[in-house]
Scaffold this motif. Structure first.
Motif, PDB file in Angstrom:
ATOM      1  N   TYR A  77      -8.622  18.874  11.287  1.00 21.52           N
ATOM      2  CA  TYR A  77      -9.621  17.670  11.000  1.00 21.52           C
ATOM      3  C   TYR A  77      -9.140  16.652  10.165  1.00 21.52           C
ATOM      4  O   TYR A  77      -9.377  15.434  10.762  1.00 21.52           O
ATOM      5  CB  TYR A  77     -10.969  18.318  10.451  1.00 21.52           C
ATOM      6  N   ARG A 136      -9.225   9.049  13.848  1.00 20.34           N
ATOM      7  CA  ARG A 136     -10.559   8.652  13.922  1.00 20.34           C
ATOM      8  C   ARG A 136     -11.099   7.310  14.445  1.00 20.34           C
ATOM      9  O   ARG A 136     -12.028   6.752  14.962  1.00 20.34           O
ATOM     10  CB  ARG A 136     -11.496   9.070  12.622  1.00 20.34           C
ATOM     11  N   GLU A 144     -17.875   6.844  10.194  1.00 20.82           N
ATOM     12  CA  GLU A 144     -16.861   8.216  10.005  1.00 20.82           C
ATOM     13  C   GLU A 144     -17.219   9.153   8.787  1.00 20.82           C
ATOM     14  O   GLU A 144     -16.904  10.137   9.042  1.00 20.82           O
ATOM     15  CB  GLU A 144     -15.472   7.559  10.040  1.00 20.82           C
ATOM     16  N   LEU A 159     -20.202   9.630   7.859  1.00 19.97           N
ATOM     17  CA  LEU A 159     -21.337  10.414   8.427  1.00 19.97           C
ATOM     18  C   LEU A 159     -20.724  11.496   9.082  1.00 19.97           C
ATOM     19  O   LEU A 159     -21.330  12.638   9.209  1.00 19.97           O
ATOM     20  CB  LEU A 159     -22.322   9.435   9.010  1.00 19.97           C
ATOM     21  N   SER A 160     -19.740  11.281  10.149  1.00 18.75           N
ATOM     22  CA  SER A 160     -19.155  12.300  11.021  1.00 18.75           C
ATOM     23  C   SER A 160     -18.466  13.402  10.142  1.00 18.75           C
ATOM     24  O   SER A 160     -18.838  14.501  10.330  1.00 18.75           O
ATOM     25  CB  SER A 160     -18.112  11.417  11.700  1.00 18.75           C
ATOM     26  N   ALA A 219     -19.538  14.120   7.011  1.00 20.82           N
ATOM     27  CA  ALA A 219     -20.514  15.019   6.662  1.00 20.82           C
ATOM     28  C   ALA A 219     -21.284  15.917   7.588  1.00 20.82           C
ATOM     29  O   ALA A 219     -21.261  17.089   7.316  1.00 20.82           O
ATOM     30  CB  ALA A 219     -21.630  14.040   6.000  1.00 20.82           C
ATOM     31  N   GLN A 220     -21.397  15.450   8.855  1.00 19.52           N
ATOM     32  CA  GLN A 220     -21.530  16.338  10.229  1.00 19.52           C
ATOM     33  C   GLN A 220     -20.565  17.631  10.398  1.00 19.52           C
ATOM     34  O   GLN A 220     -21.136  18.697  10.254  1.00 19.52           O
ATOM     35  CB  GLN A 220     -21.946  15.515  11.241  1.00 19.52           C
ATOM     36  N   ALA A 221     -19.286  17.497  10.051  1.00 17.47           N
ATOM     37  CA  ALA A 221     -18.218  18.173  10.225  1.00 17.47           C
ATOM     38  C   ALA A 221     -18.469  19.390   8.909  1.00 17.47           C
ATOM     39  O   ALA A 221     -18.249  20.460   9.387  1.00 17.47           O
ATOM     40  CB  ALA A 221     -16.900  17.579  10.049  1.00 17.47           C
ATOM     41  N   LEU A 278     -21.272  20.328   8.111  1.00 12.88           N
ATOM     42  CA  LEU A 278     -22.345  21.146   8.283  1.00 12.88           C
ATOM     43  C   LEU A 278     -22.000  22.184   9.206  1.00 12.88           C
ATOM     44  O   LEU A 278     -22.622  23.378   9.512  1.00 12.88           O
ATOM     45  CB  LEU A 278     -23.443  20.228   8.711  1.00 12.88           C
ATOM     46  N   ASN A 279     -20.959  21.818  10.040  1.00 11.75           N
ATOM     47  CA  ASN A 279     -20.292  22.808  11.023  1.00 11.75           C
ATOM     48  C   ASN A 279     -19.386  23.621  10.646  1.00 11.75           C
ATOM     49  O   ASN A 279     -18.837  24.240  11.470  1.00 11.75           O
ATOM     50  CB  ASN A 279     -20.031  21.875  12.259  1.00 11.75           C
ATOM     51  N   SER A 312     -21.151  30.325  11.322  1.00 12.68           N
ATOM     52  CA  SER A 312     -21.467  29.361  10.258  1.00 12.68           C
ATOM     53  C   SER A 312     -21.804  29.706   9.189  1.00 12.68           C
ATOM     54  O   SER A 312     -22.344  30.526   8.833  1.00 12.68           O
ATOM     55  CB  SER A 312     -22.617  28.663  11.162  1.00 12.68           C
ATOM     56  N   TRP A 367     -29.624  27.648   9.498  1.00 15.75           N
ATOM     57  CA  TRP A 367     -30.645  26.725   9.632  1.00 15.75           C
ATOM     58  C   TRP A 367     -31.905  27.545   9.599  1.00 15.75           C
ATOM     59  O   TRP A 367     -31.971  28.595  10.336  1.00 15.75           O
ATOM     60  CB  TRP A 367     -30.451  25.820  10.667  1.00 15.75           C
TER      61      TRP A 367
END
Length: 143
Positions: A28, A33, A119, A121-122, A124-126, A128-129, A136, A140
């Motif tokens: 990652y 990006r 990016e 924000l992206s 941060a989303q990563a 969460l995954n 996971s 949730w």
């Protein structure tokens, strides 16, 4: 993200239309990006730049590496948002034709985002995954 006065030819330098896949952290961080004027920037470069050069806790205004200035130019070249509360999606040229521009997104009332902020924000989303052995780490809806 592609923002450039020098668009690519042939296959895109950053893959598009690919299925969603989970990356190990190293892959990652190395993933490309942002593409701007023939240069690709990785997630690691973006995170490092935002933390150290764009007002983060370790603010350092020096640009010792060429990619740092180029990434700053990419962030200034194309922005996204809707500072004037417009109702239609459009591209606004912010100077001479082919120069900096903003993509107006009607639902983003009052906001302006650079590619660096999107990016982040992206990233941060990563987080969460994040998965460990396929499961996971964030569950949730459970307390």
């Amino acid at each position: 993200m592609y923002a450039s006065r020098a668009p690519y030819t042939g296959n895109p330098p950053i893959p598009v239309d690919t299925p969603v896949e989970f990356f190990p952290p190293g892959k990652y961080l190395g993933s490309k990006r942002i593409y701007f004027e023939g240069n690709s920037f990785s997630a690691e470069q973006i995170i490092t730049f935002v933390a150290n050069k764009a007002g983060g806790v370790h603010l350092d205004l020096r640009r010792e590496k060429p990619w740092q200035e180029q990434l700053e130019q990419a962030a200034a070249y194309m922005t996204f948002g809707n500072p004037n509360n417009e109702t239609k999606r459009r591209i606004v040229e912010l100077g001479e034709p082919g120069g900096p521009c903003m993509l107006v997104l009607p639902k983003e009332r009052g906001n302006i985002w650079s590619c660096l902020e999107i990016e982040m924000l992206s990233a941060a989303q990563a987080l969460l995954n994040v998965r460990c052995n396929g499961e996971s780490l964030i569950i949730w809806g459970e307390t």
